[in-house]
Scaffold this motif. Structure first.
Motif, mmCIF file in Angstrom:
data_model
loop_
_atom_site.group_PDB
_atom_site.id
_atom_site.type_symbol
_atom_site.label_atom_id
_atom_site.label_comp_id
_atom_site.label_asym_id
_atom_site.label_seq_id
_atom_site.Cartn_x
_atom_site.Cartn_y
_atom_site.Cartn_z
ATOM 1 N N ASP A 20 39.183 29.231 36.856
ATOM 2 C CA ASP A 20 39.501 30.140 35.980
ATOM 3 C C ASP A 20 38.305 31.302 35.989
ATOM 4 N N GLY A 21 38.429 32.461 35.351
ATOM 5 C CA GLY A 21 37.358 33.235 35.497
ATOM 6 C C GLY A 21 38.285 34.794 34.795
ATOM 7 N N ILE A 22 37.320 35.706 35.155
ATOM 8 C CA ILE A 22 37.661 37.134 34.567
ATOM 9 C C ILE A 22 37.307 38.329 35.853
ATOM 10 N N ILE A 23 38.399 39.268 35.695
ATOM 11 C CA ILE A 23 38.227 40.253 36.735
ATOM 12 C C ILE A 23 37.547 41.339 36.124
ATOM 13 N N THR A 24 36.376 41.609 36.483
ATOM 14 C CA THR A 24 35.629 42.678 36.033
ATOM 15 C C THR A 24 35.846 43.966 36.394
ATOM 16 N N ASN A 25 35.516 44.878 35.576
ATOM 17 C CA ASN A 25 36.110 46.631 35.889
ATOM 18 C C ASN A 25 37.892 46.365 35.848
ATOM 19 N N PHE A 26 38.350 45.398 35.029
ATOM 20 C CA PHE A 26 39.694 45.573 34.744
ATOM 21 C C PHE A 26 40.211 46.652 34.027
ATOM 22 N N ASP A 27 41.269 47.163 34.372
ATOM 23 C CA ASP A 27 41.724 48.457 33.451
ATOM 24 C C ASP A 27 42.709 48.159 32.480
ATOM 25 N N GLY A 28 43.037 46.791 32.366
ATOM 26 C CA GLY A 28 44.260 46.321 31.370
ATOM 27 C C GLY A 28 45.654 46.524 31.824
ATOM 28 N N HIS A 29 45.854 46.878 33.145
ATOM 29 C CA HIS A 29 47.182 47.269 33.488
ATOM 30 C C HIS A 29 47.927 46.056 33.308
ATOM 31 N N THR A 64 44.430 38.121 46.673
ATOM 32 C CA THR A 64 44.952 39.237 46.349
ATOM 33 C C THR A 64 45.164 39.882 44.668
ATOM 34 N N TYR A 65 44.514 40.926 44.556
ATOM 35 C CA TYR A 65 44.670 41.636 43.408
ATOM 36 C C TYR A 65 45.619 42.580 43.275
ATOM 37 N N LYS A 66 46.738 42.669 42.493
ATOM 38 C CA LYS A 66 47.666 43.582 42.527
ATOM 39 C C LYS A 66 47.917 44.166 41.195
ATOM 40 N N ALA A 67 47.917 45.652 41.089
ATOM 41 C CA ALA A 67 48.259 46.316 39.603
ATOM 42 C C ALA A 67 48.975 47.591 39.983
ATOM 43 N N GLY A 68 50.314 47.514 39.837
ATOM 44 C CA GLY A 68 50.972 48.698 40.271
ATOM 45 C C GLY A 68 50.841 49.153 41.782
ATOM 46 N N GLU A 69 50.291 50.359 42.103
ATOM 47 C CA GLU A 69 50.043 50.905 43.472
ATOM 48 C C GLU A 69 48.714 50.075 44.216
ATOM 49 N N ARG A 70 47.934 49.684 42.920
ATOM 50 C CA ARG A 70 46.617 49.361 43.436
ATOM 51 C C ARG A 70 46.766 47.867 44.159
ATOM 52 N N GLN A 71 45.962 47.533 44.938
ATOM 53 C CA GLN A 71 45.940 46.297 45.643
ATOM 54 C C GLN A 71 44.716 45.877 46.508
ATOM 55 N N ALA A 72 44.169 45.013 46.439
ATOM 56 C CA ALA A 72 42.892 44.431 47.166
ATOM 57 C C ALA A 72 42.872 43.191 47.401
ATOM 58 N N LEU A 79 35.608 37.909 39.402
ATOM 59 C CA LEU A 79 36.002 38.690 40.598
ATOM 60 C C LEU A 79 35.903 40.320 40.275
ATOM 61 N N GLN A 80 35.447 40.908 40.847
ATOM 62 C CA GLN A 80 35.027 42.430 40.723
ATOM 63 C C GLN A 80 36.194 43.287 41.207
ATOM 64 N N ILE A 81 36.807 44.166 40.711
ATOM 65 C CA ILE A 81 37.689 45.273 41.484
ATOM 66 C C ILE A 81 37.133 46.449 41.232
ATOM 67 N N ASP A 82 36.768 47.151 42.396
ATOM 68 C CA ASP A 82 36.392 48.374 42.446
ATOM 69 C C ASP A 82 37.276 49.207 43.088
ATOM 70 N N CYS A 83 37.830 50.241 42.246
ATOM 71 C CA CYS A 83 38.690 51.265 42.746
ATOM 72 C C CYS A 83 38.201 52.718 42.761
ATOM 73 N N ILE A 84 38.362 53.285 44.084
ATOM 74 C CA ILE A 84 37.756 54.572 44.444
ATOM 75 C C ILE A 84 38.478 55.554 43.872
ATOM 76 N N ASP A 85 39.851 55.473 43.866
ATOM 77 C CA ASP A 85 40.690 56.397 43.084
ATOM 78 C C ASP A 85 41.715 55.701 42.125
ATOM 79 N N LYS A 86 42.488 56.440 41.449
ATOM 80 C CA LYS A 86 43.422 55.750 40.596
ATOM 81 C C LYS A 86 44.759 55.297 41.057
ATOM 82 N N THR A 87 44.957 55.300 42.460
ATOM 83 C CA THR A 87 45.855 54.985 42.957
ATOM 84 C C THR A 87 45.863 53.462 43.852
ATOM 85 N N GLN A 88 45.174 53.853 44.776
ATOM 86 C CA GLN A 88 45.343 52.688 45.899
ATOM 87 C C GLN A 88 43.933 52.113 46.409
ATOM 88 N N GLN A 89 42.919 52.913 46.621
ATOM 89 C CA GLN A 89 41.757 52.654 47.205
ATOM 90 C C GLN A 89 40.966 51.700 46.248
#
Length: 124
Positions: free
Chosen positions: A31-40, A79-87, A105-115
C-alpha cells in the motif's frame, strides 16, 4: 499462499494410487500513496506480472492512496493511468515475501494531457 497454477485439478482412478505435488507461492501486497496526485476520479494503478501477464488493478482513492493484494515474487510493470495520462515503470519483487507499507509512487506530468513519468520515491 496460493497454488502455483490455478485451478488445481486432480484426476484419480478407482483403486489406483495418485501422487499429488502442490507448490505454493507466498502472496503479499503493498500500500502507499501517489505523490503529485491531481485527484483524477478515474485514476488507477495496475501491477502486471511480467512472467505470467497476470494483472491486478486498484482504483486510486481521492487522496492518492492505493493498495494491491495478491502479488507473488516476480518482476512487474507498474502502470498509472488517469484519463489521457499514463506512465509505466519496471519493478522487481523477486525476493519479496511480506506486506510493504507506505510506498510512495511519484507521478510527474510535463503537461496536462499525456507526458508523464512514474517513479518510486521511497524504495521498498
Amino acid at each position: 499462499m496460493q497454488p502455483q497454477y490455478n485451478p488445481l485439478l486432480i484426476n484419480t482412478q478407482k483403486g489406483g494410487i495418485t501422487d499429488v505435488i502442490v507448490r505454493l507461492n507466498r502472496v503479499f501486497g503493498l500500500d502507499g500513496i501517489i505523490t503529485n496526485f491531481d485527484g483524477h476520479s478515474e485514476a488507477t494503478i495496475t501491477f502486471i506480472n511480467n512472467n505470467t501477464q497476470h494483472q491486478l488493478t486498484y482504483k486510486i482513492e481521492d487522496d492518492g492512496f492505493f493498495m494491491i493484494e495478491g502479488l507473488t515474487a516476480a518482476d512487474y510493470t507498474i502502470t498509472y493511468k488517469a484519463g489521457e495520462r499514463q506512465a509505466s515503470m519496471e519493478w522487481s519483487a523477486l525476493n519479496q515475501q511480506q506486506w510493504l507499507s507506505n510506498i510512495q509512487l511519484q507521478i510527474d506530468c510535463i503537461d496536462k494531457t499525456q507526458q508523464c513519468a512514474l517513479s518510486i520515491v521511497s524504495p521498498p
